[in-house]
Design an enzyme around this catalytic site. Structure first.
Site, PDB file in Angstrom:
ATOM      1  N   ARG A  11       0.822  -1.221   0.000  1.00 34.94           N
ATOM      2  CA  ARG A  11       0.000   0.000   0.000  1.00 34.94           C
ATOM      3  C   ARG A  11       0.853   1.266   0.000  1.00 34.94           C
ATOM      4  NH1 ARG A  11      -4.939  -1.977   3.936  1.00 34.94           N
ATOM      5  NH2 ARG A  11      -6.084  -2.934   2.242  1.00 34.94           N
TER       6      ARG A  11
ATOM      7  N   LYS B 267     -21.691 -15.474   1.180  1.00 38.48           N
ATOM      8  CA  LYS B 267     -23.079 -15.143   1.498  1.00 38.48           C
ATOM      9  C   LYS B 267     -23.824 -14.369   0.424  1.00 38.48           C
ATOM     10  CE  LYS B 267     -22.490 -14.081   6.282  1.00 38.48           C
ATOM     11  NZ  LYS B 267     -22.695 -12.885   6.910  1.00 38.48           N
TER      12      LYS B 267
ATOM     13  N   GLY C  36     -10.894  -7.680  -2.046  1.00 35.81           N
ATOM     14  CA  GLY C  36     -11.164  -8.709  -1.052  1.00 35.81           C
ATOM     15  C   GLY C  36     -10.603 -10.073  -1.402  1.00 35.81           C
TER      16      GLY C  36
HETATM   17  P1  AMP Z   1     -16.679 -13.292   0.611  1.00 37.23           P
HETATM   18  O1  AMP Z   1     -15.877 -12.621   1.686  1.00 37.23           O
HETATM   19  O2  AMP Z   1     -18.152 -13.187   0.756  1.00 37.23           O
HETATM   20  O3  AMP Z   1     -16.179 -12.974  -0.782  1.00 37.23           O
HETATM   21  O4  AMP Z   1     -16.441 -14.841   0.833  1.00 37.23           O
HETATM   22  C1  AMP Z   1     -15.190 -15.422   0.735  1.00 37.23           C
HETATM   23  C2  AMP Z   1     -15.206 -16.690   1.517  1.00 37.23           C
HETATM   24  O5  AMP Z   1     -16.231 -17.532   1.040  1.00 37.23           O
HETATM   25  C3  AMP Z   1     -13.917 -17.475   1.389  1.00 37.23           C
HETATM   26  O6  AMP Z   1     -13.301 -17.512   2.635  1.00 37.23           O
HETATM   27  C4  AMP Z   1     -14.375 -18.837   0.934  1.00 37.23           C
HETATM   28  O7  AMP Z   1     -13.737 -19.892   1.613  1.00 37.23           O
HETATM   29  C5  AMP Z   1     -15.849 -18.851   1.285  1.00 37.23           C
HETATM   30  N1  AMP Z   1     -16.599 -19.780   0.462  1.00 37.23           N
HETATM   31  C6  AMP Z   1     -16.636 -19.878  -0.860  1.00 37.23           C
HETATM   32  N2  AMP Z   1     -17.386 -20.910  -1.263  1.00 37.23           N
HETATM   33  C7  AMP Z   1     -17.846 -21.522  -0.152  1.00 37.23           C
HETATM   34  C8  AMP Z   1     -18.664 -22.649   0.089  1.00 37.23           C
HETATM   35  N3  AMP Z   1     -19.150 -23.371  -0.926  1.00 37.23           N
HETATM   36  N4  AMP Z   1     -18.923 -22.976   1.362  1.00 37.23           N
HETATM   37  C9  AMP Z   1     -18.429 -22.257   2.367  1.00 37.23           C
HETATM   38  N5  AMP Z   1     -17.652 -21.162   2.218  1.00 37.23           N
HETATM   39  C10 AMP Z   1     -17.355 -20.796   0.959  1.00 37.23           C
END
Ligand code: AMP
Length: 397
Positions: A40, A201, A354
């Site tokens: 950064r 989610k 992210g």
């Molecule tokens: P986000 O921060 O919403 O982009 O989510 C990222 C996280 O989602 C990562 O740590 C992944 O391990 C998790 N993730 C992705 N696919 C799955 C899944 N099928 N079941 C559980 N966690 C998941």
């Protein structure tokens, strides 16, 4: 949201004192406080060099960590000043306070071509609360405000938005690039425009899906959120991630996609496992028929192929959220396949910060991507089409 904002090259900075909001929120070793990744700080160098080379006196500022308005020796920006000085090859004067006597005296004495760094902005409660007197005191030290911390543009803090009430406000080169590329993709994308959404989610991405359904030609869904969509269509999803209260929303989105003529792709096959563990054995199953004792952990091979094909002819691709639990190597293939498909697509490719940014970097495809956004939360809000206070406050071109 107007993304066409004035930037440093649109104004004369020569002989001017410039308050420069940077993102120096670097990771540090918990024990020693040593900076463990200076990406950064390096990212801020082009704007800083531009300002110094063009005769500005630069008063840089940033937050570091979450001191919540309290002085906290562990979160001082002193090590950042030292590293910035090394990287610039130039002295960086460090102020022991933010808007106190030391900062004010050093700012008043600052000459063209010199740079100083204020102490951690979030040591003062006025920063996150956007207190007008704190913002005014920051602004009083300078004549121009340059905003270059994209990671905080979705926050209306004193240094990210408040100061713009008192000073002419323009973007630095980092924010300019975010606005040009991400703003360009949302406003006037080269088509077909494909959006890939994954991650854990549905609830985190509701507004993103909704906004992109207005703009994209194809939306690809993967990751944990895909199973709420599968269940909404009558599938059995075993112990996969499910947001019961988002089933209606998922149905609505499927209907909206149909009525708008947007292709909404959902995984046909899934790598499932009986436990959430890096040692779990992946079993390929039909996404609509996941056994009761299993959870979906990644998209399966047929889906990888279909998604790669959907990406291959795209003009613009925006990606936010991994396709599976990519942290476990046995369930990283889906995310890897998408990263590779993006790298080989020839499209304008944008990663919205992210976890997907981390995945692309970890998997070695980062240099083949047009733009990896530097702000996780900020880029998500950008994709939601929300007005970002740190962008809205800048002068229009
Ligand atoms: P986000 O921060 O919403 O982009 O989510 C990222 C996280 O989602 C990562 O740590 C992944 O391990 C998790 N993730 C992705 N696919 C799955 C899944 N099928 N079941 C559980 N966690 C998941």
């Amino acid at each position: 949201m107007n993304y066409n904002k004035k930037t440093v090259s649109d104004i004369d900075v020569s002989g001017k004192k410039v308050l420069l909001r940077c993102d120096f929120n670097v990771p540090q070793d918990k024990e020693t406080g040593a900076i463990t990744d200076d990406k950064r700080i390096r990212a801020a160098l082009p704007t800083i060099r531009y300002l110094l080379d063009n005769g500005a006196a630069v008063i840089a500022c940033s937050h570091l960590g979450k001191p919540k308005g309290e002085w906290n020796k562990k979160l001082t920006l002193a090590p950042v000043a030292a590293r910035l000085s090394e990287l610039l090859g130039h002295e960086v004067i460090f102020a022991k306070d933010i808007i106190g006597e030391d900062a004010k005296a050093k700012a008043a004495a600052l000459q063209s071509g010199q740079i100083m760094l204020l102490e951690n902005l979030r040591f003062d409660i006025g920063e996150e609360k956007n207190h007008a007197d704190f913002a005014k005191a920051l602004a009083d030290m300078a004549e121009i405000y340059v905003s270059d911390a994209f990671g905080t543009v979705h926050r209306a803090h004193a240094s990210t938005a408040g100061v713009a009430a008192y000073l002419p406000a323009v973007s630095g080169m980092l924010i300019q690039k975010e606005l040009e590329i991400m703003g360009g993709a949302l406003e006037n994308p080269k088509r077909p425009f494909v959006a890939i959404l994954g991650g854990a989610k549905v609830s985190d991405k509701i507004n993103v899906i909704n906004n992109l359904l207005e703009k994209a030609d194809t939306i690809i869904i993967g990751g944990g959120m895909a199973y709420t969509f599968a269940k909404a269509q009558g599938g059995s999803i075993g112990t996969s991630l499910l947001e019961e209260d988002k089933l209606d929303y998922a149905r609505e989105m499927i209907a909206k996609a149909e009525s708008k003529g947007v292709k909404l792709l959902l995984p046909v096959d899934t790598l499932a496992a009986t436990e959430f563990s890096k040692d779990a054995e992946p079993v390929c199953v039909d996404t609509m028929n996941i056994p009761d004792n299993m959870m979906g952990m990644d998209i399966g091979p047929k889906t990888r192929e279909a998604y790669a094909a959907a990406v291959a002819g795209a003009g613009t691709i925006v990606w936010n959220g991994p396709m599976g639990v990519f942290e476990f190597p046995a369930f990283a293939e889906g995310t890897k396949a998408m990263a590779k498909a993006l790298a080989e697509s020839g499209a304008v490719t944008i990663i919205g910060g992210g976890d997907s940014a981390a995945a692309v970097e970890q998997l070695g495809f980062a240099d083949k991507i047009t733009h990896i956004s530097t702000g996780g939360g900020a880029s998500l809000e950008f994709l939601e089409g929300k007005e970002l206070p740190g962008v809205a406050c800048l002068l229009d071109k």
